[in-house]
Each structure stands twice: as structure tokens, then as C-alpha cells.
Design a protein around this motif. Structure first.
Motif, PDB file in Angstrom:
ATOM      1  N   ARG A  74       4.843 -71.813  -9.685  1.00 54.68           N
ATOM      2  CA  ARG A  74       5.871 -70.807  -9.412  1.00 54.68           C
ATOM      3  C   ARG A  74       7.262 -71.324  -9.769  1.00 54.68           C
ATOM      4  O   ARG A  74       8.127 -70.564 -10.196  1.00 54.68           O
ATOM      5  CB  ARG A  74       5.810 -70.405  -7.936  1.00 54.68           C
ATOM      6  N   ARG A  75       7.527 -72.631  -9.600  1.00 53.73           N
ATOM      7  CA  ARG A  75       8.865 -73.163  -9.848  1.00 53.73           C
ATOM      8  C   ARG A  75       9.141 -73.358 -11.329  1.00 53.73           C
ATOM      9  O   ARG A  75      10.217 -73.059 -11.813  1.00 53.73           O
ATOM     10  CB  ARG A  75       9.031 -74.491  -9.107  1.00 53.73           C
ATOM     11  N   THR A  76       8.147 -73.853 -12.091  1.00 55.79           N
ATOM     12  CA  THR A  76       8.380 -74.147 -13.508  1.00 55.79           C
ATOM     13  C   THR A  76       7.836 -73.064 -14.441  1.00 55.79           C
ATOM     14  O   THR A  76       8.252 -72.983 -15.592  1.00 55.79           O
ATOM     15  CB  THR A  76       7.736 -75.488 -13.884  1.00 55.79           C
ATOM     16  N   GLY A  77       6.867 -72.282 -13.960  1.00 56.74           N
ATOM     17  CA  GLY A  77       6.236 -71.289 -14.819  1.00 56.74           C
ATOM     18  C   GLY A  77       5.178 -71.862 -15.731  1.00 56.74           C
ATOM     19  O   GLY A  77       4.641 -71.148 -16.576  1.00 56.74           O
ATOM     20  N   HIS A  78       4.854 -73.149 -15.588  1.00 55.37           N
ATOM     21  CA  HIS A  78       3.856 -73.782 -16.436  1.00 55.37           C
ATOM     22  C   HIS A  78       2.455 -73.515 -15.898  1.00 55.37           C
ATOM     23  O   HIS A  78       2.260 -73.380 -14.685  1.00 55.37           O
ATOM     24  CB  HIS A  78       4.100 -75.293 -16.512  1.00 55.37           C
ATOM     25  N   ARG A  79       1.500 -73.497 -16.815  1.00 57.45           N
ATOM     26  CA  ARG A  79       0.121 -73.249 -16.426  1.00 57.45           C
ATOM     27  C   ARG A  79      -0.458 -74.453 -15.700  1.00 57.45           C
ATOM     28  O   ARG A  79      -0.163 -75.614 -16.035  1.00 57.45           O
ATOM     29  CB  ARG A  79      -0.712 -72.923 -17.670  1.00 57.45           C
ATOM     30  N   LEU A  80      -1.286 -74.203 -14.698  1.00 53.94           N
ATOM     31  CA  LEU A  80      -1.909 -75.261 -13.923  1.00 53.94           C
ATOM     32  C   LEU A  80      -3.250 -75.654 -14.528  1.00 53.94           C
ATOM     33  O   LEU A  80      -3.962 -74.815 -15.081  1.00 53.94           O
ATOM     34  CB  LEU A  80      -2.121 -74.803 -12.474  1.00 53.94           C
ATOM     35  N   LYS A  81      -3.596 -76.919 -14.428  1.00 59.00           N
ATOM     36  CA  LYS A  81      -4.880 -77.427 -14.884  1.00 59.00           C
ATOM     37  C   LYS A  81      -5.683 -77.905 -13.681  1.00 59.00           C
ATOM     38  O   LYS A  81      -5.136 -78.422 -12.720  1.00 59.00           O
ATOM     39  CB  LYS A  81      -4.694 -78.577 -15.876  1.00 59.00           C
ATOM     40  N   HIS A  82      -6.988 -77.734 -13.756  1.00 61.87           N
ATOM     41  CA  HIS A  82      -7.868 -78.123 -12.663  1.00 61.87           C
ATOM     42  C   HIS A  82      -8.527 -79.465 -12.982  1.00 61.87           C
ATOM     43  O   HIS A  82      -8.849 -79.756 -14.138  1.00 61.87           O
ATOM     44  CB  HIS A  82      -8.949 -77.061 -12.432  1.00 61.87           C
ATOM     45  N   ARG A  83      -8.705 -80.249 -11.946  1.00 62.18           N
ATOM     46  CA  ARG A  83      -9.384 -81.525 -12.086  1.00 62.18           C
ATOM     47  C   ARG A  83     -10.639 -81.530 -11.228  1.00 62.18           C
ATOM     48  O   ARG A  83     -10.712 -80.850 -10.216  1.00 62.18           O
ATOM     49  CB  ARG A  83      -8.466 -82.673 -11.666  1.00 62.18           C
ATOM     50  N   LEU A  84     -11.611 -82.343 -11.649  1.00 60.51           N
ATOM     51  CA  LEU A  84     -12.831 -82.508 -10.874  1.00 60.51           C
ATOM     52  C   LEU A  84     -12.592 -83.581  -9.819  1.00 60.51           C
ATOM     53  O   LEU A  84     -12.250 -84.723 -10.141  1.00 60.51           O
ATOM     54  CB  LEU A  84     -13.993 -82.904 -11.794  1.00 60.51           C
ATOM     55  N   ILE A  85     -12.734 -83.193  -8.548  1.00 66.15           N
ATOM     56  CA  ILE A  85     -12.496 -84.103  -7.441  1.00 66.15           C
ATOM     57  C   ILE A  85     -13.779 -84.266  -6.632  1.00 66.15           C
ATOM     58  O   ILE A  85     -14.441 -83.290  -6.299  1.00 66.15           O
ATOM     59  CB  ILE A  85     -11.359 -83.583  -6.529  1.00 66.15           C
ATOM     60  N   ASP A  86     -14.132 -85.514  -6.335  1.00 64.77           N
ATOM     61  CA  ASP A  86     -15.279 -85.782  -5.477  1.00 64.77           C
ATOM     62  C   ASP A  86     -14.962 -85.271  -4.072  1.00 64.77           C
ATOM     63  O   ASP A  86     -13.946 -85.641  -3.471  1.00 64.77           O
ATOM     64  CB  ASP A  86     -15.558 -87.289  -5.446  1.00 64.77           C
ATOM     65  N   ASP A 142      -7.822 -66.400 -11.773  1.00 68.40           N
ATOM     66  CA  ASP A 142      -7.896 -66.713 -13.191  1.00 68.40           C
ATOM     67  C   ASP A 142      -9.114 -66.027 -13.774  1.00 68.40           C
ATOM     68  O   ASP A 142     -10.215 -66.518 -13.706  1.00 68.40           O
ATOM     69  CB  ASP A 142      -7.989 -68.225 -13.365  1.00 68.40           C
ATOM     70  N   GLU A 143      -8.909 -64.851 -14.363  1.00 66.99           N
ATOM     71  CA  GLU A 143     -10.005 -64.042 -14.866  1.00 66.99           C
ATOM     72  C   GLU A 143     -10.321 -64.433 -16.294  1.00 66.99           C
ATOM     73  O   GLU A 143      -9.551 -65.074 -16.987  1.00 66.99           O
ATOM     74  CB  GLU A 143      -9.660 -62.558 -14.812  1.00 66.99           C
ATOM     75  N   GLY A 144     -11.471 -63.939 -16.760  1.00 62.55           N
ATOM     76  CA  GLY A 144     -11.847 -64.114 -18.148  1.00 62.55           C
ATOM     77  C   GLY A 144     -12.476 -65.456 -18.465  1.00 62.55           C
ATOM     78  O   GLY A 144     -12.882 -65.684 -19.585  1.00 62.55           O
ATOM     79  N   ALA A 145     -12.557 -66.354 -17.498  1.00 53.20           N
ATOM     80  CA  ALA A 145     -13.112 -67.666 -17.774  1.00 53.20           C
ATOM     81  C   ALA A 145     -14.626 -67.642 -17.818  1.00 53.20           C
ATOM     82  O   ALA A 145     -15.238 -68.442 -18.490  1.00 53.20           O
ATOM     83  CB  ALA A 145     -12.638 -68.678 -16.727  1.00 53.20           C
ATOM     84  N   SER A 146     -15.253 -66.709 -17.111  1.00 57.81           N
ATOM     85  CA  SER A 146     -16.710 -66.664 -17.057  1.00 57.81           C
ATOM     86  C   SER A 146     -17.166 -65.248 -16.804  1.00 57.81           C
ATOM     87  O   SER A 146     -16.431 -64.431 -16.261  1.00 57.81           O
ATOM     88  CB  SER A 146     -17.219 -67.593 -15.947  1.00 57.81           C
ATOM     89  N   ASP A 147     -18.387 -64.958 -17.217  1.00 53.04           N
ATOM     90  CA  ASP A 147     -18.939 -63.631 -17.012  1.00 53.04           C
ATOM     91  C   ASP A 147     -19.657 -63.520 -15.679  1.00 53.04           C
ATOM     92  O   ASP A 147     -20.200 -62.470 -15.360  1.00 53.04           O
ATOM     93  CB  ASP A 147     -19.928 -63.306 -18.142  1.00 53.04           C
TER      94      ASP A 147
END
Length: 340
Positions: free
Chosen positions: A40-52, A119-124
Motif C-alpha cells: 500500500r505504501r510503495t505500490g509495488h507488487r508483493l512476492k510470496h515465499r515458501l515458509i516452513d 490475487d485472481e487468475g493464478a489458478s483454475d
């Protein structure tokens, strides 16, 4: 042939009759409005990481695997060779099955409004576990390019709950049009639909084939275990004896509002309102300068600029020799200048 690119190419086979075909999606998600998760502050897209989930450490792609849940934080690792073996072997009668996974609360039938902002459109698929499974590379099944019609069923017999995604099926080559028409017209005259299997996205799926105009309509079907038992939802609804006058009024309302189906009845009012909101937001933003991208026109202009630069860099004639008509002597290297 349609202007869009085919989704799948292969062969339609009925006994010894075979013809090359192509599948085209009958629906389009191009008009669907999708959202991305952003800062929200920068407007940049967020990336997800795999976390145990236990250690909290970041997991690399090489350590990601698929597992079948048998208890809390207890999974059976499933390898590619296990899936390949399952595809080759059909289960026999009386074989023992795995214990069902721990019970999870079923999602609501109608998703909450908050889900529209995800986040739509990533999977059916809606199921999170299945979406994660699809992201893991799977071994390629056998016979991935043939739709073999196994059974013929009376048209209209399959429950709509089994329908998943529709596809248009067309012949690929002129030489295959006759055999394609034989299969299509024979099914139409017998008023039947074909039940077959097709491999899409590295996964074998049942598919229903039915004549549709000059082509065939293919609809992938959900598996039997995907359909929930209606008795779990309807069994507690009591039977009621309704007054006849009340039924007559309800039937009168139904008759006055009856009409033939028109696709315009399925207009997406939510999308239309959302488009107006997005356009209004875009109009209030300052105009951004267009990003310069290399194009053919830019290359031509660049060549002209280089020619003009070369012409401008040509050495000027000495002042004392202008107008003499003699060409200036050729320049020598630095050593010759020093020697002279």
C-alpha cells in the motif's frame, strides 16, 4: 480456422476411425478483472515465499515436495514415480484405499466479497491444496494426444454438477473432415453423447463430447468423488403440504416471468460497475510519460542519426586550401607526425 491459437492438438478416435483435431477454449478469461497483492505504501507488487510452518525458515524450490496429510504436521511424501505408477495401474475390485485425510470445514457455497480482492487468475482451482499440487512438476502421462471415445450415453443424462470447462473441437486438416463428420453426425442421429478421457495440463480428465453445429463441444467433467452428497444438505429440509391457493399464485408469477434464454441475461453487472470505478481512479492519476521501447521505427531513426553523425564528424578542410580544388593530403599516424 479460428484466429486464436489452439489449446490442445491430437486425435479423436472411435474404434478404427481416427481424425486429427484441435481443442479451443469455449470461454475466455480475457475480460475478467484480476487483482494483484501490492504494498500500500510503495505500490509495488508483493512476492510470496515458501515458509516452513514449524521452523519458520524459508524453503528453496529444490526442497519443495508434495505430501499426503495423515496427521497434524505429518505427511507421506509422494514422488513423481508414485504418480506415474498410479497412472499406469487401474485399481482392481476390493483394493484397500488410503484413510481419508483429516476433516476440514467445507468452504461456503458462495464466496465472501473479500475473496474478490484476492490475487485472481493464478489458478483454475479454488482449493488451496490442489493449487499448490499443480505448481509441482508432474510426470507426463501416457497417450497424451488421443481422445478415445469409450462409451455413449443418452443426451442430457449427465448431471450439470459434473460439468467443468467447455471446449470447441474442430478438425485440423482437410483430409480429416469426412471422418470427423461421420462421428459427429452419427452421434447426432443417435441422440447420444460420447464419454472419453483427455490429458490436459499433465492430468487425465474425463471429457464429454456432443455435437454442436458443424463441430463438437467437449466439456471436461469433475470426478465422482468431487461431488458432494446432496443428502448432507437436503436431508433436514422438512416436507410441507402447501395451500393450493398459494401454489396457484406462485405458478402465475412463474408464467408471467417465463422467457427463452438469452445470453444477455448473464451480463456481469459487478464487472461493469467495477470498470467504471477503475476508470474513474485512472482519470484522477497524473499522466505518466510513455516508456520508450525499441521498435522498427526507432531503428530506422537511429540509422539516420548515425549517418548524420558520421557526416558531421568528417574533418573540415584547412582554411588556406579552400577553393584550390586540390584534395588535402591523407593523414598519417602519430609517429609520422612526430617525425615530420
Amino acid at each position: 480456422m479460428p484466429a486464436s491459437r489452439s489449446y490442445w492438438k491430437g486425435y479423436l478416435k472411435l474404434s478404427f476411425v481416427s481424425c486429427p483435431i484441435a481443442l479451443f477454449p469455449a470461454i475466455s478469461a480475457a475480460e475478467r478483472i484480476s487483482f494483484r497483492q501490492v504494498n500500500r505504501r510503495t505500490g509495488h507488487r508483493l512476492k510470496h515465499r515458501l515458509i516452513d510452518s514449524v521452523t519458520g525458515q524459508t524453503v528453496g524450490a529444490a526442497d519443495k515436495a508434495r505430501g499426503y496429510e495423515v496427521g497434524e504436521n505429518d505427511f507421506l511424501l509422494v514422488e513423481d514415480r508414485d504418480l506415474e505408477r498410479a497412472r499406469r495401474v487401474r485399481p482392481g475390485p476390493g483394493e484397500e484405499e488410503l484413510a481419508p485425510p483429516p476433516h476440514r470445514i467445507s468452504p461456503p457455497t458462495v464466496p465472501a466479497d473479500l475473496g474478490d480482492t484476492a490475487d485472481e487468475g493464478a489458478s483454475d482451482y479454488d482449493d488451496e491444496d490442489e493449487e499448490q499440487e499443480e505448481t509441482v512438476p508432474l510426470p507426463r502421462p501416457q497417450n497424451t494426444r488421443t481422445i478415445q471415445i469409450e462409451r455413449f450415453l443418452p443426451a442430457g443424462q449427465i448431471d450439470a454438477r459434473y460439468f467443468e470447462k467447455p471446449y470447441y473441437i474442430v478438425p485440423r486438416e482437410e483430409i480429416s473432415q469426412e471422418s470427423f463428420a461421420v462421428i459427429r453426425d452419427a452421434m447426432s442421429q443417435e441422440d447420444v453423447v460420447g464419454l472419453a478421457r483427455v490429458v490436459l495440463s499433465l492430468r487425465e480428465r474425463p471429457v464429454l463430447l456432443e455435437p454442436a453445429g458443424r463441430g463438437l463441444l467437449g466439456v471436461t467433467l469433475r470426478f465422482a468423488q468431487d461431488i458432494r452428497n446432496e443428502a448432507d444438505y437436503f436431508s433436514e429440509i422438512p416436507e410441507m403440504k402447501l395451500p393450493s391457493e398459494m401454489m396457484k399464485l406462485a405458478q402465475h408469477i412463474i408464467r408471467t416471468r417465463s422467457a427463452d434464454f438469452d445470453p444477455a441475461m448473464l451480463e456481469d453487472h459487478y464487472r461493469r460497475a467495477l470498470v467504471r470505478i477503475l476508470r474513474s481512479k485512472q482519470a484522477k492519476r497524473p499522466v505518466q510519460p510513455p516508456s520508450s521501447k525499441p521498435s522498427r521505427e526507432n531503428v530506422i531513426n537511429l540509422m539516420d542519426a548515425l549517418r548524420r553523425s558520421v557526416a558531421a564528424e568528417r574533418p573540415a578542410q584547412p582554411a588556406g586550401r579552400r577553393g584550390t580544388g586540390k584534395r588535402p593530403p591523407a593523414k598519417r599516424g602519430a609517429r609520422h607526425h612526430k617525425a615530420g
